[in-house]
Design an enzyme around this catalytic site. Structure first.
Site, PDB file in Angstrom:
ATOM      1  N   ASP A  18     -26.425  48.744  -9.125  1.00 47.88           N
ATOM      2  CA  ASP A  18     -26.155  47.317  -9.337  1.00 47.88           C
ATOM      3  C   ASP A  18     -25.984  46.498  -8.064  1.00 47.88           C
ATOM      4  OD1 ASP A  18     -23.566  47.979  -8.384  1.00 47.88           O
ATOM      5  OD2 ASP A  18     -22.805  48.298 -10.412  1.00 47.88           O
ATOM      6  N   THR A  22     -16.565  57.974 -12.282  1.00 45.20           N
ATOM      7  CA  THR A  22     -17.763  58.706 -12.726  1.00 45.20           C
ATOM      8  C   THR A  22     -17.351  59.798 -13.712  1.00 45.20           C
ATOM      9  OG1 THR A  22     -19.660  60.033 -12.009  1.00 45.20           O
ATOM     10  CG2 THR A  22     -17.738  60.071 -10.574  1.00 45.20           C
ATOM     11  N   ALA A  28     -10.121  51.002 -12.414  1.00 43.13           N
ATOM     12  CA  ALA A  28     -10.520  50.978 -11.003  1.00 43.13           C
ATOM     13  C   ALA A  28      -9.885  49.828 -10.225  1.00 43.13           C
ATOM     14  CB  ALA A  28     -12.044  50.908 -10.911  1.00 43.13           C
ATOM     15  N   ASN A  81     -24.480  54.107  -8.579  1.00 49.12           N
ATOM     16  CA  ASN A  81     -24.755  52.806  -9.187  1.00 49.12           C
ATOM     17  C   ASN A  81     -25.990  52.156  -8.587  1.00 49.12           C
ATOM     18  OD1 ASN A  81     -22.498  53.299 -10.625  1.00 49.12           O
ATOM     19  ND2 ASN A  81     -21.182  51.859  -9.525  1.00 49.12           N
ATOM     20  N   HIS A 124     -29.317  56.867  -6.737  1.00 50.41           N
ATOM     21  CA  HIS A 124     -30.120  56.626  -7.939  1.00 50.41           C
ATOM     22  C   HIS A 124     -30.996  55.385  -7.840  1.00 50.41           C
ATOM     23  CE1 HIS A 124     -27.273  59.288 -10.583  1.00 50.41           C
ATOM     24  NE2 HIS A 124     -28.075  59.983  -9.818  1.00 50.41           N
TER      25      HIS A 124
HETATM   26  P1  NAD Z   1     -20.759  57.146 -16.850  1.00 53.48           P
HETATM   27  O1  NAD Z   1     -21.038  55.959 -17.686  1.00 53.48           O
HETATM   28  O2  NAD Z   1     -21.276  58.462 -17.263  1.00 53.48           O
HETATM   29  O3  NAD Z   1     -19.177  57.312 -16.688  1.00 53.48           O
HETATM   30  C1  NAD Z   1     -18.353  56.258 -16.318  1.00 53.48           C
HETATM   31  C2  NAD Z   1     -16.943  56.794 -16.109  1.00 53.48           C
HETATM   32  O4  NAD Z   1     -16.148  55.715 -15.645  1.00 53.48           O
HETATM   33  C3  NAD Z   1     -16.300  57.347 -17.376  1.00 53.48           C
HETATM   34  O5  NAD Z   1     -15.684  58.584 -17.098  1.00 53.48           O
HETATM   35  C4  NAD Z   1     -15.238  56.286 -17.730  1.00 53.48           C
HETATM   36  O6  NAD Z   1     -14.071  56.848 -18.263  1.00 53.48           O
HETATM   37  C5  NAD Z   1     -14.941  55.692 -16.382  1.00 53.48           C
HETATM   38  N1  NAD Z   1     -14.532  54.298 -16.460  1.00 53.48           N
HETATM   39  C6  NAD Z   1     -14.957  53.346 -17.321  1.00 53.48           C
HETATM   40  N2  NAD Z   1     -14.353  52.170 -17.063  1.00 53.48           N
HETATM   41  C7  NAD Z   1     -13.538  52.399 -15.988  1.00 53.48           C
HETATM   42  C8  NAD Z   1     -12.662  51.572 -15.253  1.00 53.48           C
HETATM   43  N3  NAD Z   1     -12.496  50.275 -15.526  1.00 53.48           N
HETATM   44  N4  NAD Z   1     -11.971  52.133 -14.219  1.00 53.48           N
HETATM   45  C9  NAD Z   1     -12.115  53.442 -13.907  1.00 53.48           C
HETATM   46  N5  NAD Z   1     -12.946  54.269 -14.588  1.00 53.48           N
HETATM   47  C10 NAD Z   1     -13.648  53.746 -15.605  1.00 53.48           C
HETATM   48  O7  NAD Z   1     -21.259  56.778 -15.401  1.00 53.48           O
HETATM   49  P2  NAD Z   1     -21.725  57.720 -14.224  1.00 53.48           P
HETATM   50  O8  NAD Z   1     -20.833  58.900 -14.127  1.00 53.48           O
HETATM   51  O9  NAD Z   1     -21.875  56.815 -13.054  1.00 53.48           O
HETATM   52  O10 NAD Z   1     -23.168  58.289 -14.658  1.00 53.48           O
HETATM   53  C11 NAD Z   1     -24.077  57.587 -15.470  1.00 53.48           C
HETATM   54  C12 NAD Z   1     -25.424  57.260 -14.868  1.00 53.48           C
HETATM   55  O11 NAD Z   1     -25.789  55.948 -15.313  1.00 53.48           O
HETATM   56  C13 NAD Z   1     -25.483  57.214 -13.371  1.00 53.48           C
HETATM   57  O12 NAD Z   1     -26.672  57.812 -13.042  1.00 53.48           O
HETATM   58  C14 NAD Z   1     -25.566  55.733 -12.983  1.00 53.48           C
HETATM   59  O13 NAD Z   1     -26.555  55.527 -12.001  1.00 53.48           O
HETATM   60  C15 NAD Z   1     -26.061  55.051 -14.227  1.00 53.48           C
HETATM   61  N6  NAD Z   1     -25.373  53.752 -14.468  1.00 53.48           N
HETATM   62  C16 NAD Z   1     -25.172  52.860 -13.455  1.00 53.48           C
HETATM   63  C17 NAD Z   1     -24.520  51.655 -13.709  1.00 53.48           C
HETATM   64  C18 NAD Z   1     -24.304  50.682 -12.559  1.00 53.48           C
HETATM   65  O14 NAD Z   1     -25.093  50.626 -11.630  1.00 53.48           O
HETATM   66  N7  NAD Z   1     -23.229  49.902 -12.606  1.00 53.48           N
HETATM   67  C19 NAD Z   1     -24.084  51.358 -14.982  1.00 53.48           C
HETATM   68  C20 NAD Z   1     -24.312  52.294 -16.014  1.00 53.48           C
HETATM   69  C21 NAD Z   1     -24.955  53.501 -15.725  1.00 53.48           C
END
Ligand code: NAD
Length: 267
Positions: free
Chosen positions: A96, A214, A257, A94, A114
């Site tokens: 954020d 993830t 989560a 993340n 990242h």
């Molecule tokens: P992803 O979006 O690919 O997957 C998110 C996963 O979290 C999914 O499997 C989903 O089922 C699960 N999920 C969603 N809501 C949830 C909850 N409330 N509790 C538990 N699980 C939950 O994200 P990723 O695997 O981190 O990869 C995507 C890329 O995008 C990464 O490189 C990341 O850096 C980036 N990203 C970061 C942010 C952030 O910083 N918050 C947000 C979006 C994407």
């Protein structure tokens, strides 16, 4: 599984799912569009080359969204756990900064593989600047001191929120070093994640590996469960839905989560 306090070295990997209940959209949940954009239009080096202003505006929106969000019970549970356990390490995909903001006692510094929404870098030489520079330099009322570079932890959340609201701007400043466009200090699709040597070292020496929120489809993070398993660790996955690495997961706990993370890490 043994009681948590019997594991010597614990490595935790987090993804966008841990921040979802703080109001930050995940990528995978958005049906191919991320905040109404195709990923290849906003999160690749090619996108920045083609339309830097679109990319900059996208990240300005994400900075503000992240600054307005608050760490949730899952972020806080990891910090509480780390305070009581001597050898816990956090790797996050993340950007954020919610792990950092949850960690007021500096008990669990995250390895941000990242990058961070709060930093920018020179698109020529790569020197990293706090986003303060990007937002204020153009106004002529802020110039970072040498010691401030790269140390976003010294900035308070209020500082960011205040200034992102005030200076939510649509220009791309020039870097002070090379006088070229500054870019978000984010690892885009197709780029090499940061701190990989340190990460592989942690994974190959842990006896418990916990993956949280993830999707297991973005590499190299998607290979960490297999790496930990090969190193002999017990592997656990906490996620809202199953992920593709089932063969490398000893224990899968399904749920949100903020519910399952505090329950799993209660001590
Ligand atoms: P992803 O979006 O690919 O997957 C998110 C996963 O979290 C999914 O499997 C989903 O089922 C699960 N999920 C969603 N809501 C949830 C909850 N409330 N509790 C538990 N699980 C939950 O994200 P990723 O695997 O981190 O990869 C995507 C890329 O995008 C990464 O490189 C990341 O850096 C980036 N990203 C970061 C942010 C952030 O910083 N918050 C947000 C979006 C994407």
């Amino acid at each position: 599984m043994k009681p948590l306090n019997e594991y010597k070295k614990i490595v935790i990997l987090t993804g966008a799912g841990i921040s979802a209940e703080s109001g930050i959209s995940t990528f995978r949940d958005s049906q191919g569009l991320w905040e109404q954009h195709k990923i290849e239009d906003v999160a690749t080096p090619e996108a920045f080359e083609k339309d830097p202003l679109l990319v900059w505006k996208f990240y300005s929106m994400r900075r503000l969204q992240a600054a307005k969000a608050k760490p949730n019970l899952a972020h806080l549970a990891l910090i509480q756990f780390a305070k009581a356990h001597p050898d816990v390490h956090l790797i996050t995909q993340n950007v954020d900064a919610l792990h950092l903001r949850a960690d007021t006692t500096h008990s669990l510094p995250p390895i941000c593989m990242h990058g961070s929404l709060h930093e920018s870098s020179c698109s020529n030489c790569g020197i990293v600047y706090l986003d303060d520079y990007a937002y204020f330099n153009e106004l002529g009322d802020y110039a970072p001191q040498e010691t401030e570079l790269c140390d976003s932890t010294q900035r308070s959340h209020q500082h960011y929120l205040h200034h992102y609201n005030l200076e939510y701007r649509n220009f791309i400043p020039l870097s002070p070093c090379c006088k070229v466009m500054i870019r978000p200090h984010i690892v885009w699709f197709g780029e090499m994640p940061q701190h990989m040597e340190k990460i592989y070292h942690q994974i190959s020496h842990c006896d418990l590996f916990v993956s949280i929120g993830t999707s297991g489809v973005v590499y190299p993070a998607a290979s960490f469960l297999a790496g930990a398993k090969a190193a002999g660790a017990h592997t656990v996955c906490l996620n809202k839905e199953p992920i593709p690495q089932a063969a490398f997961i000893d224990e899968f706990i399904e749920g949100s989560a903020t519910d399952i993370v505090p329950r799993f890490f209660r001590i």
